[in-house]
Enzyme design. Structure first.
Site, PDB file in Angstrom:
ATOM      1  N   HIS A 165      -0.602  27.767  14.521  1.00 55.19           N
ATOM      2  CA  HIS A 165       0.287  27.883  13.338  1.00 55.19           C
ATOM      3  C   HIS A 165       0.214  26.632  12.456  1.00 55.19           C
ATOM      4  CE1 HIS A 165       2.352  31.229  15.511  1.00 55.19           C
ATOM      5  NE2 HIS A 165       2.066  30.456  16.551  1.00 55.19           N
ATOM      6  N   SER A 286     -13.737  13.253  -9.159  1.00 51.68           N
ATOM      7  CA  SER A 286     -12.954  13.918 -10.201  1.00 51.68           C
ATOM      8  C   SER A 286     -13.359  13.335 -11.550  1.00 51.68           C
ATOM      9  CB  SER A 286     -11.470  13.677  -9.951  1.00 51.68           C
ATOM     10  OG  SER A 286     -10.744  13.793 -11.153  1.00 51.68           O
ATOM     11  N   LYS A 292     -10.519   9.828  -6.652  1.00 50.49           N
ATOM     12  CA  LYS A 292     -10.726  11.053  -5.860  1.00 50.49           C
ATOM     13  C   LYS A 292     -12.110  11.164  -5.237  1.00 50.49           C
ATOM     14  CE  LYS A 292      -8.402  14.269  -5.484  1.00 50.49           C
ATOM     15  NZ  LYS A 292      -8.002  15.359  -6.377  1.00 50.49           N
ATOM     16  N   GLU A 299     -15.258  23.341   0.271  1.00 50.58           N
ATOM     17  CA  GLU A 299     -14.462  24.244  -0.568  1.00 50.58           C
ATOM     18  C   GLU A 299     -15.339  25.362  -1.128  1.00 50.58           C
ATOM     19  OE1 GLU A 299     -12.179  22.025  -3.511  1.00 50.58           O
ATOM     20  OE2 GLU A 299     -11.927  20.440  -2.042  1.00 50.58           O
TER      21      GLU A 299
END
Ligand code: ARG
Length: 467
Positions: A165, A286, A292, A299
């Site tokens: 979970h 970024s 970043k 992804e």
């Protein structure tokens, strides 16, 4: 054949019945060459074999076979050197190769399509192509599994929190986690192996749907093209796309495996977790925020999985309700399976690169080992002292609650409190608050214990060697 055959302004192969040409839009709409061009190698092999079979039936002479073989060799060379010219009339790869063959050798080329149809030709090409791709994908999967085993070996003893979970659950070995993906992929390898006999069937000779009217030796064709068997029924041979559905399912399954593990690593690479860091080579920055470093490689694996699942669905929907045998709808099958193959092949290689270069922050993993993760061990401790598990679960629940209320980790709770909750607790209880112990006790086959993981690694290496 009239001289039109070798004319540069070649008419469509089927234009005899037609008074008018297709509109340019229809021509573009109908063409599949941009997709099926990648079948060139398979189509040439099929042509070689078909020409041989035609000689046996007396349709072609030995001399004509020689012309055809030379022509096909030249076409193969043109593809290999990227000099094959596609013309506007080349609807698909089959027409393009036949057109070029006839251009090169004249009349003998115009005989090559005797007794066959593009319907049996296209499924034969695709089966041949997928057999090759299956081998390549097996290899890429193997390489990824190899990287996982190597990484598991490097981090054999590293203990980390395991999650259910997405909540901290129990301590596990990081190597155990890595091997879980190895064994998931091993199932995919088995699926590939299982599919092969159903893929390895020759449809050629099925003609348009009813079989060829020429006494083609189909076993010779199968032999020439390296197929294990010939199809039993021409109607089924033309209509069947089960092998594509199975293939695309395996690929979707692999991709979903990759996507789930990508998700874990994305979460673990966040500043909040900080368990892992992707190498710069597999990350991007970024355009706005200079600080970043994003896990784009993973992804995109996760994102492209959406496309793969869409493509798998496309193939099923394409077949549902399609009348037998061939309808042009089936031309759309290749776009789905080819795109899927590309995505999965790329994703496997990207993930391999990510794993091979992954920085693992052992300190962060250790720091997140909260003593609450010992709760099951504590319940098991009471069980070993004769308390039924459901009761011990309840008692340890009380321990945990006391800890939360008093802001005290369970390994720091004073013995007096334990004693009050249950007189069965002895001072020896504190011995279970040891991460190594928590791992060691799960040493049954398949568990996260040190020995179990060692055995998993050995088994994994054997599987890699055997394949
Ligand atoms: N390009 C076609 C396909 O991919 C080849 C088969 C064409 N057959 C036909 N009857 N028009 O399916």
């Amino acid at each position: 054949m009239n001289s039109n055959v070798t004319n540069a302004d070649w008419q469509k192969a089927w234009s005899g019945r037609f008074e008018k040409k297709n509109t340019p839009l229809m021509e573009r709409f109908n063409a599949s060459i941009s997709i099926d061009i990648r079948l060139w190698w398979a189509d040439i092999q099929v042509n070689f074999a078909w020409a041989k079979a035609l000689v046996k039936t007396g349709v072609l002479t030995g001399k004509e076979l020689e012309f055809i073989q030379n022509g096909l060799q030249q076409i193969q060379q043109e593809f290999e050197t990227d000099t094959f010219q596609i013309t506007p009339s080349d609807e698909d790869i089959h027409m393009a190769i036949e057109r070029r063959l006839t251009e090169l050798i004249g009349e003998a080329g115009a005989k090559i399509h005797t007794g066959r149809s593009r319907n049996d030709q296209v499924v034969t090409d695709v089966r041949l192509y997928l057999k090759r791709k299956l081998g390549e994908l097996q290899k890429l999967t193997r390489q990824f599994q190899q990287a996982l085993v190597e990484s598991a070996q490097n981090y054999r003893q590293l203990i980390m929190p395991g999650y259910t979970h997405l909540q901290p659950a129990q301590a596990i070995l990081f190597s155990h986690y890595l091997l879980s993906l190895f064994y998931a992929l091993e199932r995919d390898q088995n699926r590939f192996r299982d599919l092969l006999p159903r893929l390895d069937i020759l449809p050629l000779g099925a003609g348009a749907l009813a079989g060829s009217a020429f006494a083609i030796d189909r076993n010779l064709l199968a032999n020439e093209l390296g197929f294990q068997k010939i199809s039993e029924n021409s109607i089924d041979a033309i209509s069947d796309r089960d092998f594509m559905l199975e293939f695309i399912y395996i690929l979707a399954q692999i991709q979903v495996h990759l996507s789930r593990y990508a998700e874990d690593l994305i979460i673990w690479s966040s500043a909040e977790f900080g368990f892992v860091e992707l190498d710069d080579a597999w990350s991007t920055g970024s355009s706005m925020m200079p600080q970043k470093k994003n896990p784009d490689s993973l992804e995109l694996i996760r994102g492209k999985t959406a496309r793969v699942l869409g493509l798998q669905n496309q193939l099923f929907v394409l077949l549902k309700g399609l009348p037998l045998t061939y309808s042009k709808d089936l031309q759309e099958d290749k776009a789905a399976i080819f795109a899927t193959i590309d995505i999965v092949a790329d994703s496997l290689q990207v993930f391999t690169g990510v794993i091979e270069s992954l920085k693992v922050n052992e300190g962060r993993m250790k720091a997140r080992l909260d003593s609450a993760l010992f709760a099951t061990d504590l319940a098991d401790y009471l069980v070993k002292k004769g308390i039924p598990f459901r009761k011990s679960h309840h008692l340890v629940g009380q321990v945990v609650r006391w800890g939360i209320e008093n802001h005290c980790p369970i390994d720091k709770i004073p013995f007096e409190v334990y004693e009050q909750i249950s007189p069965v607790f002895e001072r020896s209880l504190y011995e279970i608050f040891d991460w190594k112990h928590s791992i060691e006790v799960r040493d049954l086959p398949g568990g996260t214990g040190f020995n179990s993981v060692k055995q998993q690694i050995e088994k994994a290496k054997r599987l890699l060697e055997e394949s």
